[in-house]
Write a protein that holds these residues in place. Structure first.
Motif, short mmCIF file in Angstrom:
data_model
loop_
_atom_site.label_atom_id
_atom_site.label_comp_id
_atom_site.label_asym_id
_atom_site.label_seq_id
_atom_site.Cartn_x
_atom_site.Cartn_y
_atom_site.Cartn_z
N THR A 13 -22.92 -4.40 -11.71
CA THR A 13 -23.01 -4.75 -9.91
C THR A 13 -23.13 -2.85 -10.28
O THR A 13 -22.43 -2.07 -10.58
CB THR A 13 -22.33 -4.69 -10.00
N ASP A 14 -25.08 -2.59 -9.85
CA ASP A 14 -24.75 -0.58 -9.82
C ASP A 14 -25.32 -0.09 -8.74
O ASP A 14 -25.49 -1.31 -6.98
CB ASP A 14 -26.29 -0.57 -10.23
N LEU A 15 -24.48 0.69 -7.82
CA LEU A 15 -24.55 1.14 -6.52
C LEU A 15 -25.58 2.67 -6.80
O LEU A 15 -24.92 3.03 -7.50
CB LEU A 15 -23.54 1.10 -5.98
N ALA A 16 -25.70 2.71 -5.71
CA ALA A 16 -26.60 3.73 -5.68
C ALA A 16 -27.07 4.53 -4.39
O ALA A 16 -26.98 3.47 -3.43
CB ALA A 16 -28.35 3.94 -6.00
N LEU A 17 -26.74 6.18 -4.49
CA LEU A 17 -26.94 6.09 -2.73
C LEU A 17 -28.15 7.07 -2.99
O LEU A 17 -28.04 8.39 -3.97
CB LEU A 17 -25.89 6.75 -2.20
N TYR A 29 -21.73 2.52 -11.81
CA TYR A 29 -21.81 1.44 -13.28
C TYR A 29 -21.07 0.27 -13.14
O TYR A 29 -19.54 0.90 -13.56
CB TYR A 29 -22.04 1.90 -13.82
N LEU A 30 -20.37 -0.95 -12.59
CA LEU A 30 -20.00 -1.64 -12.63
C LEU A 30 -19.71 -2.61 -13.62
O LEU A 30 -21.28 -3.43 -13.20
CB LEU A 30 -19.19 -1.91 -11.50
N LYS A 31 -18.91 -3.50 -14.60
CA LYS A 31 -19.28 -4.69 -14.68
C LYS A 31 -18.79 -5.87 -13.78
O LYS A 31 -18.08 -5.43 -13.33
CB LYS A 31 -18.56 -4.28 -16.23
N ALA A 39 -16.62 -7.32 -7.41
CA ALA A 39 -16.99 -5.75 -8.52
C ALA A 39 -17.66 -4.96 -6.96
O ALA A 39 -17.23 -3.85 -7.13
CB ALA A 39 -18.59 -6.69 -9.02
N ILE A 40 -18.81 -5.15 -6.43
CA ILE A 40 -19.17 -5.05 -5.09
C ILE A 40 -17.70 -4.04 -4.07
O ILE A 40 -17.76 -2.95 -3.90
CB ILE A 40 -19.66 -5.55 -3.86
N GLN A 41 -16.59 -4.51 -4.15
CA GLN A 41 -15.66 -3.76 -2.89
C GLN A 41 -14.92 -2.88 -4.05
O GLN A 41 -15.14 -1.60 -3.50
CB GLN A 41 -14.65 -5.12 -3.72
N GLU A 42 -14.71 -3.26 -5.85
CA GLU A 42 -14.67 -1.84 -5.92
C GLU A 42 -15.82 -0.89 -5.65
O GLU A 42 -15.30 0.30 -6.10
CB GLU A 42 -15.04 -2.16 -8.22
N GLY A 43 -16.93 -1.44 -6.33
CA GLY A 43 -17.77 -0.31 -5.68
C GLY A 43 -17.75 0.42 -3.72
O GLY A 43 -18.17 1.60 -4.32
N PHE A 44 -17.22 -0.48 -3.38
CA PHE A 44 -17.55 0.31 -2.38
C PHE A 44 -15.83 1.14 -2.42
O PHE A 44 -15.86 1.94 -0.67
CB PHE A 44 -17.09 -0.57 -0.87
N LYS A 45 -14.76 0.33 -2.69
CA LYS A 45 -13.75 1.77 -2.95
C LYS A 45 -14.29 2.96 -3.58
O LYS A 45 -13.54 3.75 -3.04
CB LYS A 45 -13.23 1.13 -3.58
N ILE A 46 -14.65 3.41 -4.42
CA ILE A 46 -15.50 4.55 -5.03
C ILE A 46 -16.04 5.25 -3.71
O ILE A 46 -15.80 6.92 -3.33
CB ILE A 46 -15.77 4.23 -6.38
N GLU A 240 -35.32 9.17 -15.17
CA GLU A 240 -33.33 9.58 -15.76
C GLU A 240 -32.60 8.82 -15.36
O GLU A 240 -32.07 8.77 -16.28
CB GLU A 240 -33.72 11.37 -15.10
N ASN A 241 -32.79 8.35 -14.23
CA ASN A 241 -32.26 7.11 -13.97
C ASN A 241 -32.06 5.98 -14.29
O ASN A 241 -32.48 5.04 -13.47
CB ASN A 241 -31.58 7.03 -12.34
N TYR A 242 -32.55 5.29 -15.60
CA TYR A 242 -33.41 4.30 -15.97
C TYR A 242 -32.34 3.25 -15.37
O TYR A 242 -33.25 2.04 -15.69
CB TYR A 242 -33.82 4.47 -17.95
N SER A 243 -31.16 2.90 -15.76
CA SER A 243 -30.59 2.27 -15.17
C SER A 243 -30.20 1.83 -14.32
O SER A 243 -29.52 1.36 -13.78
CB SER A 243 -29.31 2.19 -15.89
N MET A 244 -30.26 2.16 -13.08
CA MET A 244 -30.56 2.05 -11.88
C MET A 244 -31.24 1.85 -11.09
O MET A 244 -31.62 1.80 -9.83
CB MET A 244 -29.82 3.34 -11.59
N MET A 245 -32.45 1.84 -11.57
CA MET A 245 -33.64 1.17 -11.01
C MET A 245 -33.90 0.84 -9.79
O MET A 245 -34.62 0.74 -8.60
CB MET A 245 -34.98 1.14 -11.89
N GLY A 246 -33.35 -0.59 -10.61
CA GLY A 246 -33.11 -1.40 -8.92
C GLY A 246 -32.48 -1.58 -7.60
O GLY A 246 -33.21 -1.26 -6.82
N ALA A 247 -30.93 -0.56 -7.92
CA ALA A 247 -30.27 -0.57 -6.81
C ALA A 247 -31.33 0.70 -6.06
O ALA A 247 -31.36 1.18 -4.93
CB ALA A 247 -28.85 0.51 -7.55
#
Ligand code: SF4
Length: 325
Positions: A13-17, A29-31, A39-46, A240-247
């Protein structure tokens, strides 16, 4: 002012701003670990600890779990992975003609002409070549996955590995180990085999023209990049951000959408704390008998998805005239 993109996949689960100029300012980046809501809740806490939710002026989702992500966070744009990856790639380089994307569980090819997606293919069936398969081989060979590519590049020679499917590839690697080949040679042989597999399956019938961008988690593997370059005969590029392109793509598309609508549907960070869960039921509206998923936040129903006809999607109980439960 930031645009948020969430790429909810089965592995990660990837989150990008991104800011209004589409520069990446935050990546998480979260598993997914089989629990996309958590997973989304964890990302939102961060995010909640670092940003004010009012700074997020647009939100978009992509990935196999994009509908669930949209239901719980409120999204201005919900796009498939092809659209999201292409949008981010074009932002990185307007000259891109081909995107090779290999993620944790699937691989794709996207063909672009004059900034427009003209063709694509996805492979969600064969595990060979995906991130999960490479992780497993690295573990089996007792090599950190980060060093996998370096091993391939160090190999003085290569050995032919059968890469037609994950099961054959793994058993052939074991066989070559027993024959005494070095790990470096086997890993290089594996990269060559996986690239052949990709080009013969995902890339079948496609004309791969430069400029080629290599995206997704597997793009970190220098051995795979070198094997693609050898096979294609020209340089390929890893953003550079190859793993985050979807987000990133989902965030940019959401920003574009809010410019048109003038307001965001983003619900803020409160979902980080709330009790969010899903239940499913079989719709008896017609013989399709769809398994419809219902998402709750505490006692309220946030939304439905999984229906083939939109009877439920986007509806709330209030609209449907039903009671909660
Ligand atoms: S959701 Fe639509 S397509 Fe699916 S069973 Fe109900 S009425 Fe039929």
């Amino acid at each position: 002012m930031y645009y948020l993109g969430v790429d909810l996949g089965s592995v990660s689960t990837d989150l990008a701003l991104v800011d209004k100029n589409h520069n990446l300012v935050e990546k998480i980046y979260l598993k997914t670990r089989g629990n996309p809501i958590k997973a989304i809740q964890e990302g939102f806490k961060i995010l909640k600890d670092k940003y004010d939710e009012r700074e997020i002026t647009a939100a978009g989702t992509t990935g196999s779990g994009r509908m669930i992500a949209s239901a719980i966070m409120g999204a201005d744009a919900v796009k498939n992975e092809i659209t999201a990856h292409a949008r981010a790639a074009l932002e990185f380089d307007k000259e891109v003609r081909t995107i090779i994307e290999i993620g944790g569980q699937d691989s794709k090819i996207i063909i672009i002409n004059k900034g427009i997606v003209t063709d694509f293919a996805m492979n969600t069936v064969c595990a060979a070549g995906t991130g999960s398969f490479l992780d497993r081989q690295a573990e089996r060979l007792e090599i950190p996955i980060e060093e996998f590519g370096d091993y391939a590049l160090r190999a003085g020679s290569t050995v032919r590995i059968a890469g037609r499917c994950a099961v054959f590839a793994e058993s052939d690697m074991i066989h070559k180990q027993q024959l005494g080949y070095a790990k470096e040679e086997i890993i290089r042989g594996l990269c060559d085999a996986l690239v052949r597999n990709y080009l013969n399956n995902v890339g079948k019938g496609k004309t791969i023209l430069p400029k080629v961008l290599f995206q997704g988690g597997v793009a970190a593997n220098k051995g795979m990049k070198a094997a693609f370059e050898k096979e294609l005969g020209f340089e390929i590029f890893v953003p550079e951000n190859y793993s985050m392109m979807g987000a990133i793509g989902a965030a940019i598309i959401a920003g574009d959408q809010v410019k048109k609508t003038g307001k965001t549907k983003f619900r803020g960070f409160k979902l980080a704390e709330n009790n969010i869960f899903s239940r499913s039921f079989d719709c008896d509206g017609c013989p399709n008998r769809c398994e419809v998923v219902k998402i709750y936040e505490n006692d309220n129903i946030l939304g439905y998805f999984g229906d083939r006809c939109s009877r439920w999607t986007g509806k709330t109980n209030e609209i449907l005239g039903l009671r909660s439960g």
